[in-house]
Design a protein around this motif. Structure first.
Motif, PDB file in Angstrom:
ATOM      1  N   LEU A 132      47.100  44.411  44.448  1.00 27.17           N
ATOM      2  CA  LEU A 132      46.156  44.783  43.394  1.00 27.17           C
ATOM      3  C   LEU A 132      45.844  43.542  42.584  1.00 27.17           C
ATOM      4  CD1 LEU A 132      44.727  47.106  41.823  1.00 27.17           C
ATOM      5  CD2 LEU A 132      46.773  47.204  40.389  1.00 27.17           C
ATOM      6  N   HIS A 133      44.565  43.320  42.334  1.00 28.05           N
ATOM      7  CA  HIS A 133      44.166  42.121  41.596  1.00 28.05           C
ATOM      8  C   HIS A 133      43.169  42.509  40.522  1.00 28.05           C
ATOM      9  CE1 HIS A 133      43.457  37.878  40.918  1.00 28.05           C
ATOM     10  NE2 HIS A 133      42.161  38.114  40.970  1.00 28.05           N
ATOM     11  N   LEU A 134      43.438  42.120  39.301  1.00 24.11           N
ATOM     12  CA  LEU A 134      42.537  42.349  38.180  1.00 24.11           C
ATOM     13  C   LEU A 134      41.720  41.083  37.981  1.00 24.11           C
ATOM     14  CD1 LEU A 134      41.593  43.992  35.677  1.00 24.11           C
ATOM     15  CD2 LEU A 134      43.477  42.920  34.430  1.00 24.11           C
ATOM     16  N   GLU A 135      40.421  41.184  38.181  1.00 27.26           N
ATOM     17  CA  GLU A 135      39.569  40.009  38.047  1.00 27.26           C
ATOM     18  C   GLU A 135      39.085  39.888  36.613  1.00 27.26           C
ATOM     19  OE1 GLU A 135      38.475  36.781  38.469  1.00 27.26           O
ATOM     20  OE2 GLU A 135      38.728  37.508  40.509  1.00 27.26           O
ATOM     21  N   VAL A 136      39.210  38.698  36.048  1.00 25.46           N
ATOM     22  CA  VAL A 136      38.800  38.465  34.666  1.00 25.46           C
ATOM     23  C   VAL A 136      37.751  37.367  34.545  1.00 25.46           C
ATOM     24  CG1 VAL A 136      40.980  39.317  33.692  1.00 25.46           C
ATOM     25  CG2 VAL A 136      40.727  36.884  34.266  1.00 25.46           C
TER      26      VAL A 136
ATOM     27  N   LYS B 231      32.226  34.963  37.131  1.00 18.54           N
ATOM     28  CA  LYS B 231      31.701  34.237  38.293  1.00 18.54           C
ATOM     29  C   LYS B 231      32.438  34.657  39.562  1.00 18.54           C
ATOM     30  CE  LYS B 231      30.945  29.568  40.022  1.00 18.54           C
ATOM     31  NZ  LYS B 231      31.137  28.142  39.743  1.00 18.54           N
ATOM     32  N   ASN B 232      33.751  34.801  39.484  1.00 19.28           N
ATOM     33  CA  ASN B 232      34.520  35.249  40.646  1.00 19.28           C
ATOM     34  C   ASN B 232      34.101  36.657  41.061  1.00 19.28           C
ATOM     35  OD1 ASN B 232      35.941  32.882  40.750  1.00 19.28           O
ATOM     36  ND2 ASN B 232      37.822  33.727  39.890  1.00 19.28           N
ATOM     37  N   TRP B 233      33.945  37.549  40.092  1.00 17.02           N
ATOM     38  CA  TRP B 233      33.567  38.925  40.404  1.00 17.02           C
ATOM     39  C   TRP B 233      32.254  38.957  41.193  1.00 17.02           C
ATOM     40  CZ3 TRP B 233      35.931  43.278  40.867  1.00 17.02           C
ATOM     41  CH2 TRP B 233      35.221  44.478  40.888  1.00 17.02           C
ATOM     42  N   GLN B 234      31.350  38.074  40.836  1.00 17.95           N
ATOM     43  CA  GLN B 234      30.046  38.039  41.492  1.00 17.95           C
ATOM     44  C   GLN B 234      30.090  37.353  42.861  1.00 17.95           C
ATOM     45  OE1 GLN B 234      27.442  39.552  40.147  1.00 17.95           O
ATOM     46  NE2 GLN B 234      26.052  39.043  41.785  1.00 17.95           N
TER      47      GLN B 234
ATOM     48  N   ASP C 128      33.792  37.764  49.080  1.00 19.12           N
ATOM     49  CA  ASP C 128      33.080  37.859  50.350  1.00 19.12           C
ATOM     50  C   ASP C 128      34.005  37.491  51.514  1.00 19.12           C
ATOM     51  OD1 ASP C 128      33.351  35.199  49.809  1.00 19.12           O
ATOM     52  OD2 ASP C 128      31.266  34.672  50.147  1.00 19.12           O
ATOM     53  N   PHE C 129      35.305  37.697  51.336  1.00 19.58           N
ATOM     54  CA  PHE C 129      36.262  37.357  52.390  1.00 19.58           C
ATOM     55  C   PHE C 129      36.467  38.575  53.303  1.00 19.58           C
ATOM     56  CE2 PHE C 129      38.508  38.389  48.488  1.00 19.58           C
ATOM     57  CZ  PHE C 129      39.513  39.257  48.868  1.00 19.58           C
ATOM     58  N   PRO C 130      37.021  38.374  54.496  1.00 22.60           N
ATOM     59  CA  PRO C 130      37.065  39.416  55.526  1.00 22.60           C
ATOM     60  C   PRO C 130      37.628  40.764  55.083  1.00 22.60           C
ATOM     61  CG  PRO C 130      37.692  37.324  56.477  1.00 22.60           C
ATOM     62  CD  PRO C 130      37.546  37.088  55.001  1.00 22.60           C
ATOM     63  N   ALA C 131      38.695  40.786  54.307  1.00 19.19           N
ATOM     64  CA  ALA C 131      39.304  42.065  53.931  1.00 19.19           C
ATOM     65  C   ALA C 131      38.369  42.913  53.062  1.00 19.19           C
ATOM     66  CB  ALA C 131      40.627  41.831  53.209  1.00 19.19           C
ATOM     67  N   VAL C 132      37.511  42.284  52.284  1.00 21.35           N
ATOM     68  CA  VAL C 132      36.528  43.020  51.483  1.00 21.35           C
ATOM     69  C   VAL C 132      35.391  43.477  52.388  1.00 21.35           C
ATOM     70  CG1 VAL C 132      34.868  42.871  49.586  1.00 21.35           C
ATOM     71  CG2 VAL C 132      37.102  41.767  49.370  1.00 21.35           C
ATOM     72  N   ILE C 133      34.921  42.585  53.244  1.00 20.42           N
ATOM     73  CA  ILE C 133      33.799  42.890  54.127  1.00 20.42           C
ATOM     74  C   ILE C 133      34.130  44.040  55.069  1.00 20.42           C
ATOM     75  CG2 ILE C 133      32.348  41.963  55.994  1.00 20.42           C
ATOM     76  CD1 ILE C 133      32.637  39.201  54.496  1.00 20.42           C
ATOM     77  N   ASP C 134      35.342  44.063  55.613  1.00 18.62           N
ATOM     78  CA  ASP C 134      35.675  45.131  56.561  1.00 18.62           C
ATOM     79  C   ASP C 134      36.268  46.381  55.885  1.00 18.62           C
ATOM     80  OD1 ASP C 134      38.453  44.715  56.153  1.00 18.62           O
ATOM     81  OD2 ASP C 134      38.632  43.432  57.919  1.00 18.62           O
ATOM     82  N   GLY C 135      36.353  46.379  54.547  1.00 16.06           N
ATOM     83  CA  GLY C 135      36.744  47.582  53.819  1.00 16.06           C
ATOM     84  C   GLY C 135      38.222  47.758  53.548  1.00 16.06           C
ATOM     85  N   ARG C 136      39.067  46.809  53.955  1.00 18.48           N
ATOM     86  CA  ARG C 136      40.499  46.935  53.655  1.00 18.48           C
ATOM     87  C   ARG C 136      40.766  46.751  52.169  1.00 18.48           C
ATOM     88  NH1 ARG C 136      43.069  42.559  56.440  1.00 18.48           N
ATOM     89  NH2 ARG C 136      40.990  41.746  56.792  1.00 18.48           N
ATOM     90  N   ILE C 137      39.908  46.007  51.502  1.00 16.86           N
ATOM     91  CA  ILE C 137      39.998  45.838  50.054  1.00 16.86           C
ATOM     92  C   ILE C 137      38.743  46.444  49.444  1.00 16.86           C
ATOM     93  CG2 ILE C 137      39.880  44.156  48.162  1.00 16.86           C
ATOM     94  CD1 ILE C 137      41.685  42.346  49.780  1.00 16.86           C
ATOM     95  N   LYS C 138      38.937  47.271  48.430  1.00 19.24           N
ATOM     96  CA  LYS C 138      37.832  47.916  47.723  1.00 19.24           C
ATOM     97  C   LYS C 138      37.605  47.213  46.395  1.00 19.24           C
ATOM     98  CE  LYS C 138      37.804  51.526  50.571  1.00 19.24           C
ATOM     99  NZ  LYS C 138      37.229  51.220  51.846  1.00 19.24           N
ATOM    100  N   LYS C 139      36.410  46.779  46.171  1.00 23.81           N
ATOM    101  CA  LYS C 139      36.035  46.131  44.914  1.00 23.81           C
ATOM    102  C   LYS C 139      35.434  47.212  44.013  1.00 23.81           C
ATOM    103  CE  LYS C 139      32.786  42.667  43.251  1.00 23.81           C
ATOM    104  NZ  LYS C 139      31.714  41.761  43.630  1.00 23.81           N
ATOM    105  N   ARG C 140      36.085  47.489  42.892  1.00 25.16           N
ATOM    106  CA  ARG C 140      35.648  48.557  41.999  1.00 25.16           C
ATOM    107  C   ARG C 140      35.642  48.089  40.546  1.00 25.16           C
ATOM    108  NH1 ARG C 140      34.276  50.419  46.155  1.00 25.16           N
ATOM    109  NH2 ARG C 140      35.074  52.248  47.194  1.00 25.16           N
ATOM    110  N   THR C 141      34.662  48.569  39.808  1.00 28.10           N
ATOM    111  CA  THR C 141      34.627  48.373  38.359  1.00 28.10           C
ATOM    112  C   THR C 141      35.192  49.639  37.737  1.00 28.10           C
ATOM    113  OG1 THR C 141      32.653  47.002  38.505  1.00 28.10           O
ATOM    114  CG2 THR C 141      33.150  47.965  36.357  1.00 28.10           C
ATOM    115  N   ILE C 142      36.183  49.490  36.897  1.00 31.11           N
ATOM    116  CA  ILE C 142      36.809  50.636  36.255  1.00 31.11           C
ATOM    117  C   ILE C 142      36.413  50.625  34.785  1.00 31.11           C
ATOM    118  CG2 ILE C 142      38.989  51.774  35.704  1.00 31.11           C
ATOM    119  CD1 ILE C 142      40.191  50.227  38.118  1.00 31.11           C
ATOM    120  N   PRO C 143      35.532  51.546  34.381  1.00 30.11           N
ATOM    121  CA  PRO C 143      35.130  51.570  32.975  1.00 30.11           C
ATOM    122  C   PRO C 143      36.307  51.957  32.078  1.00 30.11           C
ATOM    123  CG  PRO C 143      34.132  53.405  34.164  1.00 30.11           C
ATOM    124  CD  PRO C 143      34.904  52.595  35.167  1.00 30.11           C
TER     125      PRO C 143
END
Length: 152
Positions: free
Chosen positions: A23-27, A30-33, A37-52
């Motif tokens: 689990l990684h909290l992005e702060v 620029k990184n969030w944007q 784009d690395f393989p685990a995100v592209i193939d769905g193993r990692i989910k990028k989500r904004t948590i309000p």
């Protein structure tokens, strides 16, 4: 369970990319944007989500020492405030990651989100007759410094 602490945000991101933690909290806006784009995100193993959230959070503002003659003039304070182009900075540098705060206490019960109530108007009017009328009768909104059509 293991908990890893990183003193450097970039090192933490690289560890996450190489399966160093789950689990990684992005702060960093620029990184969030751009950094996911690395393989685990592209193939769905990692989910990028904004948590309000609904937590109160700190703010950054200009504060002027109005005891100094230069800053007593409201036009000087307004001009300095307009020199910082929030809309451009948020769009170009922070990739629209932030929303402008119109209160010293955003996202809290102390945040000013509407025009003052009649009781608040009475209190404000009694504090000093020199308050500008809009402060007493209207909701506070920070001024815009550029239009969306303007580009860097």
């Amino acid at each position: 369970m293991n908990i890893h602490f990183y003193r450097d945000f970039q090192v933490a991101l690289e560890a996450f990319k190489s399966d160093g933690h789950d689990l990684h909290l992005e702060v960093v806006a620029k990184n969030w944007q751009f950094a996911y784009d690395f393989p685990a995100v592209i193939d769905g193993r990692i989910k990028k989500r904004t948590i309000p959230h609904q937590m109160a959070y700190g703010s950054s503002f200009f504060f002027f020492n109005t005891r100094r003659p230069l800053f007593r003039d409201i036009r000087v304070r307004q001009a300095i405030t307009l020199m910082f182009d929030y809309e451009w900075t948020n769009r170009v540098i922070f990739h629209n990651a932030y929303r402008r705060s119109h209160s010293y206490f955003p996202n809290s019960s102390l945040g000013a989100i509407d025009k003052p109530t009649p009781a608040e108007q009475k209190l404000l009017a009694s504090l000093t007759p020199s308050l500008p009328n809009p402060i007493v009768s209207q909701a506070f909104l920070s001024g815009k410094t550029s239009s969306p059509s303007e580009s860097p």
